[in-house]
Design a protein around this motif. Structure first.
Motif, PDB file in Angstrom:
ATOM      1  N   PRO A  46     -24.203  -5.385 -13.713  1.00 23.05           N
ATOM      2  CA  PRO A  46     -23.153  -6.271 -13.176  1.00 23.05           C
ATOM      3  C   PRO A  46     -21.811  -5.907 -13.833  1.00 23.05           C
ATOM      4  CG  PRO A  46     -25.012  -7.529 -14.113  1.00 23.05           C
ATOM      5  CD  PRO A  46     -25.187  -6.098 -14.515  1.00 23.05           C
ATOM      6  N   VAL A  47     -21.005  -5.102 -13.147  1.00 20.36           N
ATOM      7  CA  VAL A  47     -19.760  -4.587 -13.740  1.00 20.36           C
ATOM      8  C   VAL A  47     -18.542  -5.075 -12.963  1.00 20.36           C
ATOM      9  CG1 VAL A  47     -20.869  -2.520 -14.674  1.00 20.36           C
ATOM     10  CG2 VAL A  47     -19.859  -2.430 -12.405  1.00 20.36           C
ATOM     11  N   PRO A  48     -17.379  -5.018 -13.613  1.00 17.81           N
ATOM     12  CA  PRO A  48     -16.141  -5.461 -12.948  1.00 17.81           C
ATOM     13  C   PRO A  48     -15.885  -4.655 -11.668  1.00 17.81           C
ATOM     14  CG  PRO A  48     -15.765  -5.068 -15.293  1.00 17.81           C
ATOM     15  CD  PRO A  48     -17.142  -4.553 -14.972  1.00 17.81           C
ATOM     16  N   ARG A  49     -15.396  -5.321 -10.655  1.00 17.45           N
ATOM     17  CA  ARG A  49     -15.109  -4.651  -9.386  1.00 17.45           C
ATOM     18  C   ARG A  49     -13.973  -3.650  -9.540  1.00 17.45           C
ATOM     19  NH1 ARG A  49     -16.179  -9.336  -4.991  1.00 17.45           N
ATOM     20  NH2 ARG A  49     -17.553 -10.476  -6.372  1.00 17.45           N
ATOM     21  N   GLY A  50     -14.074  -2.588  -8.790  1.00 17.36           N
ATOM     22  CA  GLY A  50     -13.001  -1.601  -8.755  1.00 17.36           C
ATOM     23  C   GLY A  50     -12.962  -0.703  -9.972  1.00 17.36           C
ATOM     24  N   MET A  51     -14.006  -0.759 -10.800  1.00 20.39           N
ATOM     25  CA  MET A  51     -14.047   0.101 -11.977  1.00 20.39           C
ATOM     26  C   MET A  51     -15.370   0.843 -11.994  1.00 20.39           C
ATOM     27  SD  MET A  51     -12.640  -2.146 -15.114  1.00 20.39           S
ATOM     28  CE  MET A  51     -11.253  -3.215 -14.924  1.00 20.39           C
ATOM     29  N   THR A  52     -15.337   2.015 -12.586  1.00 19.31           N
ATOM     30  CA  THR A  52     -16.570   2.777 -12.707  1.00 19.31           C
ATOM     31  C   THR A  52     -16.670   3.347 -14.114  1.00 19.31           C
ATOM     32  OG1 THR A  52     -15.454   4.766 -11.913  1.00 19.31           O
ATOM     33  CG2 THR A  52     -16.639   3.451 -10.272  1.00 19.31           C
ATOM     34  N   GLY A  53     -17.871   3.786 -14.450  1.00 21.08           N
ATOM     35  CA  GLY A  53     -18.115   4.557 -15.654  1.00 21.08           C
ATOM     36  C   GLY A  53     -17.596   3.961 -16.938  1.00 21.08           C
ATOM     37  N   VAL A  54     -16.947   4.826 -17.706  1.00 17.65           N
ATOM     38  CA  VAL A  54     -16.467   4.462 -19.039  1.00 17.65           C
ATOM     39  C   VAL A  54     -15.492   3.281 -18.968  1.00 17.65           C
ATOM     40  CG1 VAL A  54     -15.027   5.310 -20.942  1.00 17.65           C
ATOM     41  CG2 VAL A  54     -16.882   6.724 -20.066  1.00 17.65           C
ATOM     42  N   GLN A  55     -14.621   3.270 -17.972  1.00 18.60           N
ATOM     43  CA  GLN A  55     -13.642   2.179 -17.819  1.00 18.60           C
ATOM     44  C   GLN A  55     -14.378   0.839 -17.653  1.00 18.60           C
ATOM     45  OE1 GLN A  55     -11.455   2.339 -14.135  1.00 18.60           O
ATOM     46  NE2 GLN A  55      -9.730   1.152 -14.945  1.00 18.60           N
ATOM     47  N   ALA A  56     -15.418   0.825 -16.821  1.00 22.74           N
ATOM     48  CA  ALA A  56     -16.185  -0.403 -16.591  1.00 22.74           C
ATOM     49  C   ALA A  56     -16.908  -0.833 -17.856  1.00 22.74           C
ATOM     50  CB  ALA A  56     -17.177  -0.203 -15.440  1.00 22.74           C
ATOM     51  N   LEU A  57     -17.484   0.118 -18.581  1.00 21.08           N
ATOM     52  CA  LEU A  57     -18.205  -0.201 -19.817  1.00 21.08           C
ATOM     53  C   LEU A  57     -17.257  -0.827 -20.848  1.00 21.08           C
ATOM     54  CD1 LEU A  57     -20.857  -0.142 -21.399  1.00 21.08           C
ATOM     55  CD2 LEU A  57     -20.311   2.209 -22.079  1.00 21.08           C
ATOM     56  N   LYS A  58     -16.072  -0.258 -21.004  1.00 22.96           N
ATOM     57  CA  LYS A  58     -15.078  -0.827 -21.925  1.00 22.96           C
ATOM     58  C   LYS A  58     -14.670  -2.225 -21.482  1.00 22.96           C
ATOM     59  CE  LYS A  58     -13.097   3.479 -23.644  1.00 22.96           C
ATOM     60  NZ  LYS A  58     -11.920   4.373 -23.660  1.00 22.96           N
TER      61      LYS A  58
END
Length: 143
Positions: A46-58
């Motif tokens: 369950p990750v923030p919308r519009g983000m992927t990969g490392v950016q989403a993990l941070k």
């Protein structure tokens, strides 16, 4: 490198990653992500919308630390085989900041999660996560 050596190396990398995530320090967390996670990370959780990969993990860690500054992840089980490490965790924290649209309640939460990490060239290349979000939100009075 044998399968056992690979699994041992991946467990050591995962332990460094977990140590940084448990620091409560956003700079330490961001630095560890840059060092230990592949730039093109595939992140299935369950990750923030519009983000992927490392950016989403941070961003996930920014949101968690904002909501639960004292967040603590306890590894209950860690299993390594081949290029994967699986961790079953218990997460605890005190709701002291906005989280998923819920204003701070001061409540303590405890919930479970299971993550599978796939390693490539000594870095985390893919993450699958199952988080008990319903339990988390119920404890905050939001479900």
């Amino acid at each position: 490198m044998s399968m056992d050596e690979t699994a041992t190396r991946n467990k050591a990398i995962f332990s460094r990653f977990h140590g940084a995530m448990s620091s409560g320090d956003p700079e330490v967390i961001a630095k560890a992500i840059d060092e230990l996670v592949a730039p093109d990370l595939q992140f299935h959780a369950p990750v923030p919308r519009g983000m992927t990969g490392v950016q989403a993990l941070k961003q996930v860690w920014t949101v968690l630390l904002d909501g639960f500054p004292d967040i603590h992840v306890t590894i209950e089980d860690m299993i390594a085989e081949g290029d994967k490490v699986v961790a079953r965790n218990t997460v605890t924290g005190t709701h002291r900041g906005d989280f998923r649209g819920v204003a701070p309640t001061g409540r303590s939460v405890t919930y479970g999660e299971i993550f599978i990490f796939r390693f490539e060239d000594g870095r985390i290349a893919e993450i699958w996560g199952v988080v008990d979000v319903l339990s988390q939100m119920r404890q905050l009075g939001a479900a």
